[in-house]
Design a protein around this motif. Structure first.
Motif, mmCIF file in Angstrom:
data_model
loop_
_atom_site.group_PDB
_atom_site.id
_atom_site.type_symbol
_atom_site.label_atom_id
_atom_site.label_comp_id
_atom_site.label_asym_id
_atom_site.label_seq_id
_atom_site.Cartn_x
_atom_site.Cartn_y
_atom_site.Cartn_z
ATOM 1 N N ASP A 1 40.308 36.761 32.511
ATOM 2 C CA ASP A 1 39.348 35.406 32.789
ATOM 3 C C ASP A 1 38.578 35.774 33.760
ATOM 4 O OD1 ASP A 1 40.086 34.370 30.779
ATOM 5 O OD2 ASP A 1 41.272 33.045 31.577
ATOM 6 N N VAL A 2 36.536 35.230 34.138
ATOM 7 C CA VAL A 2 36.357 35.639 35.714
ATOM 8 C C VAL A 2 35.325 34.369 36.413
ATOM 9 C CG1 VAL A 2 35.071 38.062 34.591
ATOM 10 C CG2 VAL A 2 34.675 36.238 34.667
ATOM 11 N N ALA B 1 33.205 34.097 38.157
ATOM 12 C CA ALA B 1 32.094 34.368 39.341
ATOM 13 C C ALA B 1 31.245 32.802 40.103
ATOM 14 C CB ALA B 1 31.411 35.704 39.152
ATOM 15 N N ALA C 1 37.687 41.241 45.085
ATOM 16 C CA ALA C 1 37.521 39.993 43.721
ATOM 17 C C ALA C 1 39.387 39.794 43.913
ATOM 18 C CB ALA C 1 37.183 39.954 42.637
ATOM 19 N N ALA D 1 43.043 36.267 35.769
ATOM 20 C CA ALA D 1 41.430 36.273 35.550
ATOM 21 C C ALA D 1 40.810 36.392 37.716
ATOM 22 C CB ALA D 1 40.656 34.675 35.801
ATOM 23 N N LEU D 2 39.166 37.127 37.015
ATOM 24 C CA LEU D 2 39.185 37.742 38.606
ATOM 25 C C LEU D 2 38.037 36.757 39.118
ATOM 26 C CD1 LEU D 2 37.430 41.216 37.326
ATOM 27 C CD2 LEU D 2 39.396 40.796 39.129
ATOM 28 N N VAL E 1 33.092 40.449 41.922
ATOM 29 C CA VAL E 1 33.274 40.444 40.444
ATOM 30 C C VAL E 1 32.597 41.456 39.693
ATOM 31 C CG1 VAL E 1 33.508 39.483 38.637
ATOM 32 C CG2 VAL E 1 34.422 37.633 40.234
ATOM 33 N N LEU F 1 34.809 44.861 37.703
ATOM 34 C CA LEU F 1 34.892 45.491 36.330
ATOM 35 C C LEU F 1 34.360 46.479 36.102
ATOM 36 C CD1 LEU F 1 32.436 42.408 34.874
ATOM 37 C CD2 LEU F 1 34.821 42.864 34.488
ATOM 38 N N LEU G 1 35.967 38.597 27.733
ATOM 39 C CA LEU G 1 35.590 37.727 28.491
ATOM 40 C C LEU G 1 35.487 36.144 28.240
ATOM 41 C CD1 LEU G 1 32.865 39.594 31.106
ATOM 42 C CD2 LEU G 1 35.928 39.764 31.381
ATOM 43 N N ALA H 1 35.061 32.170 30.657
ATOM 44 C CA ALA H 1 35.589 30.890 31.611
ATOM 45 C C ALA H 1 35.524 29.778 30.835
ATOM 46 C CB ALA H 1 34.626 30.920 32.485
ATOM 47 N N ILE I 1 27.465 34.001 33.439
ATOM 48 C CA ILE I 1 28.088 35.756 33.783
ATOM 49 C C ILE I 1 27.177 36.853 33.211
ATOM 50 C CG2 ILE I 1 29.728 37.293 33.234
ATOM 51 C CD1 ILE I 1 31.183 34.842 35.853
ATOM 52 N N VAL J 1 26.300 38.589 37.294
ATOM 53 C CA VAL J 1 27.584 39.711 36.589
ATOM 54 C C VAL J 1 27.242 41.081 35.864
ATOM 55 C CG1 VAL J 1 29.563 40.023 36.586
ATOM 56 C CG2 VAL J 1 29.548 37.776 37.396
#
Length: 359
Positions: free
Chosen positions: A253-254, A256, A287, A303-304, A311, A315, A328, A330, A340, A344
């Protein structure tokens, strides 16, 4: 090394910003209260003329428009069926790989292969499989599967052998412990439509050996880079010994935001709302890898959490360690797909491209 970014779809429900509870956005059960304020009538009536599939369609379109390479339709025993969701979304997306996660215990390998061929034909070759292990023995029994733990990996092995065999050869015969085919195989327009990738999972030695033989991508559970590196190296070594190349994937998960402080604020708000501890394990300037951050809701083991730059840098570090497929997610999946995809992914792709050109 080609990098792909996959966005996961939540088949059993999603959340909202600052509202960690699971909801099926776009629909509500009979008798459920209106999402509007008390005293404000809902012009759509008690049962709106749309449902959760419309929301999943929005997520897929967001992933397509914001630059993801594919979507993974999660296998969840309490969620909608991944194959049905993938079929529903196929015509409304143009570029995305469609990865349907499912349990190989749920049917015939030949029938699954025929379904896959049909998906390949009407999606222009964009369909892929991710085969799940089905959880622990108690979870499998709840789904009518009494196979012991020791049979799960061998059964997946045979399932893939049969599915590939009938897709690519006719006549095809096979006799194993779990599947048997005599003079089978697809002919005519159904012949020669191999899948666009088979994704496997698992962290046991047997699971890695299976992926070295059969997988196109082995998806590892989220872990810090240093902890993951030995398993990635072992996967690549085993595949090379068999004359194969298997990509390493990562399910993570992310979360950001513009700044680390903003990301941590939103992360802690989510955790508090979910009744979980909100103390973030992070190093200043990098992160955070937060173990089990939203695992109960998304299935990811971590998660990040950080700024867009942080982030993205995290990655990149996974990519340098050998990860080339990122799955990924979120919460909420719709809004965060745009975030994202727009803030990102371009950073990561640009950094990796610059590194390749400098090499």
């Amino acid at each position: 090394m080609t990098i792909e970014f996959i966005w996961q779809l939540p088949t059993s429900g999603d959340g909202r910003h600052a509202a960690p509870g699971v909801t099926r956005r776009g629909e509500r059960a009979a008798g459920a209260p209106s999402p509007l304020q008390a005293g404000v009538s809902d012009p759509r009536g008690a049962r709106p003329p749309f449902n959760y599939y419309d929301y999943l369609h929005q997520i897929a379109r967001a992933a397509d428009l914001s630059g993801f390479d594919g979507i993974q339709v999660r296998h969840d025993t309490q969620g909608d069926e991944s194959w049905i969701v993938a079929g529903y979304l196929a015509r409304s997306t143009r570029h995305l790989k469609l990865i349907a996660e499912f349990d190989a215990a749920w049917g015939s390998a030949v029938y699954a292969a025929k379904n896959a061929v049909s998906f390949q034909r009407f999606t222009g070759g964009r369909f892929a499989w991710q085969i799940a292990h089905g959880g622990d023995a108690a979870a499998r029994r709840r789904q009518g599967d009494a196979a012991p733990d020791a049979d799960i990996v061998p059964r997946i092995d045979e399932f893939i052998t049969v599915a590939r065999g009938v897709q690519n050869a006719s006549p095809f015969s096979f006799k194993g412990r779990f599947f048997e085919v005599q003079d089978g195989g697809f002919k005519g327009p159904l012949a020669n439509h191999p899948l666009n990738g088979i994704y496997l999972t698992g962290d046991s030695p047997e699971a890695l050996e299976l992926s070295a033989r059969q997988a196109d991508v082995h998806v590892f559970d989220a872990a810090p880079v240093a902890a993951l590196q030995p398993a990635i190296d072992r996967l690549h070594t085993q595949a090379r010994q068999l004359g194969r190349t298997v990509a390493a994937g990562l399910r993570i998960d992310v979360l950001a935001r513009e700044t680390l402080e903003e990301a941590l604020r939103d992360a802690r708000r989510y955790r508090r709302g979910a009744g979980l501890a909100d103390d973030a394990p992070f190093d200043d300037g990098a992160a955070a890898f937060w173990p089990g951050f939203a695992q109960a809701q998304t299935g990811a083991h971590g998660a990040l959490v950080g700024s867009y730059e942080q982030v993205g840098a995290a990655l990149e570090a996974y990519a340098q360690a050998g990860v080339s497929s990122f799955v990924l997610a979120a919460i909420p999946h719709f809004e965060e797909a745009y975030r994202i995809g727009e803030h990102v992914l371009p950073r990561v792709r640009a950094a990796l491209s610059a590194q390749r050109q400098a090499a």
